[in-house]
Design a protein around this motif. Structure first.
Motif, short mmCIF file in Angstrom:
data_model
loop_
_atom_site.label_atom_id
_atom_site.label_comp_id
_atom_site.label_asym_id
_atom_site.label_seq_id
_atom_site.Cartn_x
_atom_site.Cartn_y
_atom_site.Cartn_z
N ILE A 68 -17.97 7.38 3.45
CA ILE A 68 -17.22 8.22 2.52
C ILE A 68 -15.73 7.95 2.64
CG2 ILE A 68 -16.59 10.60 1.99
CD1 ILE A 68 -19.51 11.34 2.55
N ALA A 69 -15.23 7.75 3.85
CA ALA A 69 -13.82 7.40 4.04
C ALA A 69 -13.51 6.07 3.35
CB ALA A 69 -13.48 7.33 5.52
N GLY A 70 -14.40 5.11 3.48
CA GLY A 70 -14.23 3.83 2.80
C GLY A 70 -14.33 3.96 1.29
N LEU A 71 -15.20 4.85 0.83
CA LEU A 71 -15.33 5.09 -0.60
C LEU A 71 -14.04 5.68 -1.17
CD1 LEU A 71 -17.12 5.09 -3.14
CD2 LEU A 71 -17.88 7.38 -2.46
N VAL A 72 -13.42 6.58 -0.43
CA VAL A 72 -12.15 7.16 -0.87
C VAL A 72 -11.09 6.07 -0.98
CG1 VAL A 72 -10.27 8.70 -0.20
CG2 VAL A 72 -12.63 9.48 -0.02
N ALA A 73 -11.01 5.19 0.01
CA ALA A 73 -10.05 4.09 -0.04
C ALA A 73 -10.34 3.15 -1.21
CB ALA A 73 -10.08 3.30 1.27
N THR A 74 -11.60 2.88 -1.47
CA THR A 74 -11.98 2.01 -2.58
C THR A 74 -11.61 2.64 -3.91
OG1 THR A 74 -13.82 1.14 -1.28
CG2 THR A 74 -13.92 0.80 -3.66
N ILE A 75 -11.85 3.93 -4.05
CA ILE A 75 -11.52 4.63 -5.29
C ILE A 75 -10.00 4.65 -5.49
CG2 ILE A 75 -11.54 6.88 -6.42
CD1 ILE A 75 -14.37 7.26 -5.26
N VAL A 76 -9.24 4.88 -4.42
CA VAL A 76 -7.78 4.86 -4.54
C VAL A 76 -7.32 3.49 -5.02
CG1 VAL A 76 -5.63 4.90 -3.20
CG2 VAL A 76 -7.33 6.70 -2.90
N PHE A 77 -7.90 2.42 -4.47
CA PHE A 77 -7.51 1.09 -4.91
C PHE A 77 -7.85 0.88 -6.38
CE2 PHE A 77 -8.39 -3.33 -5.87
CZ PHE A 77 -7.20 -3.92 -5.49
N MET A 78 -9.06 1.23 -6.78
CA MET A 78 -9.51 0.96 -8.15
C MET A 78 -8.78 1.82 -9.19
SD MET A 78 -11.73 -1.45 -7.98
CE MET A 78 -12.89 -1.46 -9.32
N VAL A 79 -8.42 3.06 -8.83
CA VAL A 79 -7.84 3.98 -9.80
C VAL A 79 -6.31 3.94 -9.81
CG1 VAL A 79 -7.64 6.44 -10.37
CG2 VAL A 79 -9.83 5.49 -9.76
N ARG A 82 -4.94 -0.93 -8.46
CA ARG A 82 -5.32 -2.01 -9.38
C ARG A 82 -4.67 -1.89 -10.75
NH1 ARG A 82 -9.78 -2.86 -12.99
NH2 ARG A 82 -9.93 -5.07 -13.43
N PRO A 83 -4.66 -0.71 -11.40
CA PRO A 83 -3.97 -0.64 -12.69
C PRO A 83 -2.47 -0.93 -12.59
CG PRO A 83 -5.44 1.22 -12.45
CD PRO A 83 -5.41 0.52 -11.13
N ALA A 84 -1.84 -0.49 -11.51
CA ALA A 84 -0.41 -0.76 -11.35
C ALA A 84 -0.15 -2.25 -11.17
CB ALA A 84 0.14 0.02 -10.15
N ILE A 85 -0.98 -2.91 -10.39
CA ILE A 85 -0.84 -4.36 -10.18
C ILE A 85 -1.13 -5.09 -11.49
CG2 ILE A 85 -1.91 -6.34 -9.03
CD1 ILE A 85 -2.31 -4.52 -6.63
N HIS A 86 -2.14 -4.64 -12.19
CA HIS A 86 -2.51 -5.27 -13.47
C HIS A 86 -1.37 -5.16 -14.48
CE1 HIS A 86 -5.55 -7.01 -16.02
NE2 HIS A 86 -5.35 -6.08 -16.94
N GLN A 87 -0.72 -4.01 -14.52
CA GLN A 87 0.38 -3.80 -15.45
C GLN A 87 1.59 -4.66 -15.08
OE1 GLN A 87 1.78 0.19 -15.60
NE2 GLN A 87 3.00 -0.13 -17.44
N VAL A 88 1.88 -4.75 -13.80
CA VAL A 88 3.04 -5.53 -13.34
C VAL A 88 2.82 -7.02 -13.55
CG1 VAL A 88 4.25 -6.24 -11.24
CG2 VAL A 88 3.88 -3.83 -11.70
N SER A 89 1.60 -7.47 -13.34
CA SER A 89 1.34 -8.91 -13.44
C SER A 89 0.98 -9.35 -14.85
CB SER A 89 0.24 -9.32 -12.46
OG SER A 89 -0.95 -8.65 -12.76
#
Length: 111
Positions: A68-79, A82-89
């Protein structure tokens, strides 16, 4: 009967968490290093370590609390990351602009 169904549900949940973590790890590995800095997020190395540990926990140590701790980290990355990196790049459409844009600008229908 009920316990057998619950075991199947937990197995599918574990598989879904593993798949999401693997996808996030792949997306993190393929993003540019400078995009993380430009988006004002943690470094690429940080996310690779966190998501790599998440994949390892899901594969090797199936403890629900750690998963569950890993799932929280994964969700933070995906939500968030990732969108911030996608927008910048330069994410989105490759050429940018509208779908009615031609090679020299927008098509106005001969007006």
């Amino acid at each position: 009967m009920l316990l057998s169904g619950f075991g199947t549900f937990l197995w599918l949940l574990n598989l879904a968490m593993l798949a999401l973590a693997v996808v996030a790890l792949f997306l993190s590995a393929t993003a540019r290093e400078d995009a993380y800095r430009a988006a004002d997020k943690q470094t690429k190395k940080f996310w690779l370590i966190i998501l790599g540990i998440t994949v390892a926990v899901n594969l090797l140590v199936p403890m629900l609390f750690l998963q569950i701790a890993g799932l929280v980290a994964t969700i933070v990355f995906m939500v968030d990351v990732r969108p911030a990196i996608h927008q910048v790049s330069g994410g989105g459409r490759r050429g940018g602009g509208s779908s009615s844009d031609g090679p020299y600008g927008p098509y106005n229908g001969g007006r």
